[in-house]
Design an enzyme around this catalytic site. Structure first.
Site, mmCIF file in Angstrom:
data_model
loop_
_atom_site.group_PDB
_atom_site.id
_atom_site.type_symbol
_atom_site.label_atom_id
_atom_site.label_comp_id
_atom_site.label_asym_id
_atom_site.label_seq_id
_atom_site.Cartn_x
_atom_site.Cartn_y
_atom_site.Cartn_z
ATOM 1 N NE ARG A 89 45.043 39.564 41.140
ATOM 2 C CZ ARG A 89 44.510 39.341 39.996
ATOM 3 N NH1 ARG A 89 43.674 38.245 39.575
ATOM 4 N NH2 ARG A 89 44.729 40.222 38.997
ATOM 5 C CE1 TYR B 128 30.179 36.588 38.103
ATOM 6 C CE2 TYR B 128 31.019 34.703 39.360
ATOM 7 C CZ TYR B 128 30.823 35.135 38.099
ATOM 8 O OH TYR B 128 30.702 34.569 36.906
ATOM 9 C CB SER C 193 30.667 30.795 38.308
ATOM 10 O OG SER C 193 31.935 31.001 38.834
ATOM 11 C CB ALA D 298 26.319 37.792 34.712
HETATM 12 P P1 NAD Z 1 31.432 38.935 29.174
HETATM 13 O O1 NAD Z 1 31.519 40.288 30.292
HETATM 14 O O2 NAD Z 1 32.054 38.959 27.901
HETATM 15 O O3 NAD Z 1 29.825 38.783 28.891
HETATM 16 C C1 NAD Z 1 28.636 39.111 29.603
HETATM 17 C C2 NAD Z 1 27.746 39.615 28.837
HETATM 18 O O4 NAD Z 1 26.695 40.390 29.421
HETATM 19 C C3 NAD Z 1 28.385 41.151 28.244
HETATM 20 O O5 NAD Z 1 28.198 41.037 26.744
HETATM 21 C C4 NAD Z 1 27.655 42.287 28.934
HETATM 22 O O6 NAD Z 1 27.415 43.513 28.104
HETATM 23 C C5 NAD Z 1 26.230 41.498 29.308
HETATM 24 N N1 NAD Z 1 25.656 42.207 30.297
HETATM 25 C C6 NAD Z 1 25.915 42.361 31.554
HETATM 26 N N2 NAD Z 1 25.027 42.696 32.254
HETATM 27 C C7 NAD Z 1 23.820 42.815 31.542
HETATM 28 C C8 NAD Z 1 22.672 43.226 31.760
HETATM 29 N N3 NAD Z 1 22.187 43.860 33.184
HETATM 30 N N4 NAD Z 1 21.769 43.260 30.762
HETATM 31 C C9 NAD Z 1 22.239 42.810 29.613
HETATM 32 N N5 NAD Z 1 23.267 42.516 29.290
HETATM 33 C C10 NAD Z 1 24.341 42.527 30.504
HETATM 34 O O7 NAD Z 1 31.579 37.664 30.364
HETATM 35 P P2 NAD Z 1 31.990 36.021 29.748
HETATM 36 O O8 NAD Z 1 33.103 35.700 30.164
HETATM 37 O O9 NAD Z 1 31.116 35.847 28.159
HETATM 38 O O10 NAD Z 1 30.684 35.469 30.656
HETATM 39 C C11 NAD Z 1 29.377 34.768 30.376
HETATM 40 C C12 NAD Z 1 28.656 34.429 31.276
HETATM 41 O O11 NAD Z 1 29.529 33.237 31.823
HETATM 42 C C13 NAD Z 1 28.404 35.244 32.611
HETATM 43 O O12 NAD Z 1 27.307 35.002 33.164
HETATM 44 C C14 NAD Z 1 29.615 34.719 33.682
HETATM 45 O O13 NAD Z 1 29.211 34.821 34.990
HETATM 46 C C15 NAD Z 1 29.790 33.443 33.384
HETATM 47 N N6 NAD Z 1 31.057 32.631 33.747
HETATM 48 C C16 NAD Z 1 32.040 33.123 32.832
HETATM 49 C C17 NAD Z 1 33.417 32.343 33.110
HETATM 50 C C18 NAD Z 1 34.804 32.661 32.178
HETATM 51 O O14 NAD Z 1 35.604 31.874 32.764
HETATM 52 N N7 NAD Z 1 34.555 33.283 31.308
HETATM 53 C C19 NAD Z 1 33.313 31.356 34.447
HETATM 54 C C20 NAD Z 1 32.412 31.283 35.230
HETATM 55 C C21 NAD Z 1 31.097 31.810 34.789
HETATM 56 C C1 UD2 Z 2 38.063 32.465 38.325
HETATM 57 C C2 UD2 Z 2 36.929 33.585 37.758
HETATM 58 C C3 UD2 Z 2 36.242 34.369 38.611
HETATM 59 C C4 UD2 Z 2 35.499 33.412 39.658
HETATM 60 C C5 UD2 Z 2 36.642 32.298 40.155
HETATM 61 C C6 UD2 Z 2 35.809 31.318 41.024
HETATM 62 C C7 UD2 Z 2 37.801 34.528 35.377
HETATM 63 C C8 UD2 Z 2 38.470 35.537 34.925
HETATM 64 N N1 UD2 Z 2 37.961 34.564 36.764
HETATM 65 O O1 UD2 Z 2 39.084 33.175 38.743
HETATM 66 O O2 UD2 Z 2 35.186 34.989 38.107
HETATM 67 O O3 UD2 Z 2 34.671 32.729 39.011
HETATM 68 O O4 UD2 Z 2 37.300 31.784 39.316
HETATM 69 O O5 UD2 Z 2 36.945 30.251 41.519
HETATM 70 O O6 UD2 Z 2 37.271 33.688 34.996
HETATM 71 N N2 UD2 Z 2 46.922 35.666 37.905
HETATM 72 C C9 UD2 Z 2 48.301 36.158 37.698
HETATM 73 N N3 UD2 Z 2 48.569 37.120 36.858
HETATM 74 C C10 UD2 Z 2 47.494 38.158 36.221
HETATM 75 C C11 UD2 Z 2 46.194 37.468 36.369
HETATM 76 C C12 UD2 Z 2 45.813 36.450 36.956
HETATM 77 O O7 UD2 Z 2 49.201 35.537 38.138
HETATM 78 O O8 UD2 Z 2 47.910 39.033 35.416
HETATM 79 C C13 UD2 Z 2 46.624 34.717 38.428
HETATM 80 C C14 UD2 Z 2 45.581 34.797 39.570
HETATM 81 O O9 UD2 Z 2 46.210 35.468 40.631
HETATM 82 C C15 UD2 Z 2 45.024 33.159 39.825
HETATM 83 C C16 UD2 Z 2 45.095 32.867 38.359
HETATM 84 O O10 UD2 Z 2 46.060 33.800 37.772
HETATM 85 O O11 UD2 Z 2 45.782 32.701 40.758
HETATM 86 C C17 UD2 Z 2 43.755 32.729 37.697
HETATM 87 O O12 UD2 Z 2 43.286 33.968 37.690
HETATM 88 P P1 UD2 Z 2 41.773 34.245 36.987
HETATM 89 O O13 UD2 Z 2 41.518 35.650 37.416
HETATM 90 O O14 UD2 Z 2 41.953 33.784 35.315
HETATM 91 O O15 UD2 Z 2 40.827 33.110 37.447
HETATM 92 P P2 UD2 Z 2 40.421 32.612 38.678
HETATM 93 O O16 UD2 Z 2 40.290 31.293 38.798
HETATM 94 O O17 UD2 Z 2 41.116 33.302 40.104
#
Ligand code: NAD
Ligand code: UD2
Length: 309
Positions: free
Chosen positions: A272, A145, A120, A78
């Site tokens: 933000r 998203y 998410s 994604a």
């Molecule tokens: P990431 O960006 O590191 O991983 C996403 C991967 O998907 C990447 O390798 C990217 O190249 C690939 N990708 C994107 N679009 C694509 C497409 N159209 N076709 C094929 N591959 C594609 O992010 P992540 O943090 O590893 O996230 C993984 C999943 O978990 C995502 O679906 C994200 O929405 C979900 N998620 C992550 C978090 C978090 O805290 N990291 C929180 C909630 C949900």
């Molecule tokens: C997370 C997810 C987002 C969405 C959301 C849903 C990530 C990176 N983001 O956002 O995709 O799913 O949850 O609720 O997983 N901040 C600072 N300084 C910085 C960066 C961030 O103060 O340099 C703050 C930001 O304003 C927030 C907190 O840190 O208050 C967490 O930010 P984040 O982007 O890591 O995660 P979040 O929960 O806002």
């Protein structure tokens, strides 16, 4: 155990590549489908039991080819940046929703049933703020998203009822750990803070730093993902994945300072717009199904991330 691979879409990214390592370590063959938009080939090990298909989940033919012969799927691909979805709703929709539909269709055709899906906490929007958020909290997807994540959940449930798919739907809260990309201002806050602290660059806190998040270490998340893949049976409905623990940004900074023996300058800027103040998962549904014996604490997780443990 059969030798057919587990398909990980988005397997070259942060969460995916950590899952690849865990599955290979357990002797499971893995196939990755990734368009390398944010993922990197360098995140993946060289291993004869790992196959990388560079391709897009928005391309049905490519997804069909990737699913063929697999025993199960973990669907992580994604555009994970909320901001990117705000800037380009149509483009991100192709990855974030059409990709899920292509996968469902390919699985139906190939007779593959199990799929673990990365939804998410974004599906709750600002609802449940200040409480621990249960799965039945009203949904409020405030961005493209979040809308695509929630719609994907519904499509997966349709394929469960209609075509016998076995989706396991996880709503991740804030995941952190090695290989999380710190390069965008909207990257996970822990990846940004630790990267900047190590480089001695100033750190920006948006707001007073007293906002809280429920952070889960990647190792604990991966453990849950593996168990969901291997589980005999799965239930319908989504599950929060978090630890039901609130950590403030100020607490994070204290731990990082402690671990590194110092911190660069920290600047507080206005919060933000639209930022959530408190986010914490009610994880009772998760724990009933996949108990976490000793989840990684913040100090331990940050030390591992910064290679200090
Ligand atoms: P990431 O960006 O590191 O991983 C996403 C991967 O998907 C990447 O390798 C990217 O190249 C690939 N990708 C994107 N679009 C694509 C497409 N159209 N076709 C094929 N591959 C594609 O992010 P992540 O943090 O590893 O996230 C993984 C999943 O978990 C995502 O679906 C994200 O929405 C979900 N998620 C992550 C978090 C978090 O805290 N990291 C929180 C909630 C949900
Ligand atoms: C997370 C997810 C987002 C969405 C959301 C849903 C990530 C990176 N983001 O956002 O995709 O799913 O949850 O609720 O997983 N901040 C600072 N300084 C910085 C960066 C961030 O103060 O340099 C703050 C930001 O304003 C927030 C907190 O840190 O208050 C967490 O930010 P984040 O982007 O890591 O995660 P979040 O929960 O806002």
């Amino acid at each position: 155990m059969t030798d057919s691979p587990v398909l990980i879409t988005g397997g070259a990214g942060f969460i995916g590549s950590n899952l690849v390592d865990a599955l290979l370590a357990r002797g499971v063959a893995v196939r990755v489908l990734d368009n390398l938009s944010t993922g990197k080939q360098g995140n993946l090990p060289r291993n004869p039991r790992l196959e990388l298909i560079v391709g897009d989940v928005a391309d049905p033919g490519c997804v069909r080819k990737a699913v063929r012969g697999c025993r199960a799927v973990v669907h992580l691909a994604a555009v994970a940046s909320v901001q990117a979805s705000v800037n380009d709703p149509v483009g991100t929709h192709k990855s974030n929703l059409i990709g899920t539909l292509n996968l469902c269709e390919a699985m139906r055709e190939a007779g593959v049933h199990r799929v673990v899906y990365a939804s998410s906490a974004a599906v709750y929007g600002n609802n449940g703020e200040g409480e621990s958020i249960g799965e039945d909290t009203p949904k409020a997807p405030l961005t493209p998203y979040a809308a695509d994540k929630l719609a994907s959940e519904h499509y997966l449930d349709f394929y469960r009822r209609q075509h016998g798919l076995e989706p396991v739907i996880f709503r991740f809260f804030n995941v952190y750990g090695p290989r999380q990309d710190p390069s965008s201002p909207y990257s996970g806050v822990i990846s940004i803070f630790t990267e900047r602290a190590r480089q001695g660059l100033p750190i920006t806190v948006f707001g007073d730093g007293e906002q809280t998040r429920d952070f889960i270490y990647i190792g604990d998340l991966v453990d849950v993902l593996v168990r969901a893949l291997m589980a005999g049976q799965v239930e319908s409905g989504a599950m929060n994945v978090g630890l039901n623990r609130a950590t403030t940004l100020n607490q994070l900074l204290v731990i990082i300072q402690d671990l590194l023996g110092g911190l660069p300058s920290v600047e507080y800027q206005p919060a933000r717009s639209g930022d959530i103040r408190h986010s914490r998962a009610d994880n009772s549904r998760l724990l009933a199904r996949y108990p976490l014996s000793e989840p990684t604490g913040m100090r331990e997780g940050l030390a591992k991330l910064m290679d200090l443990s």
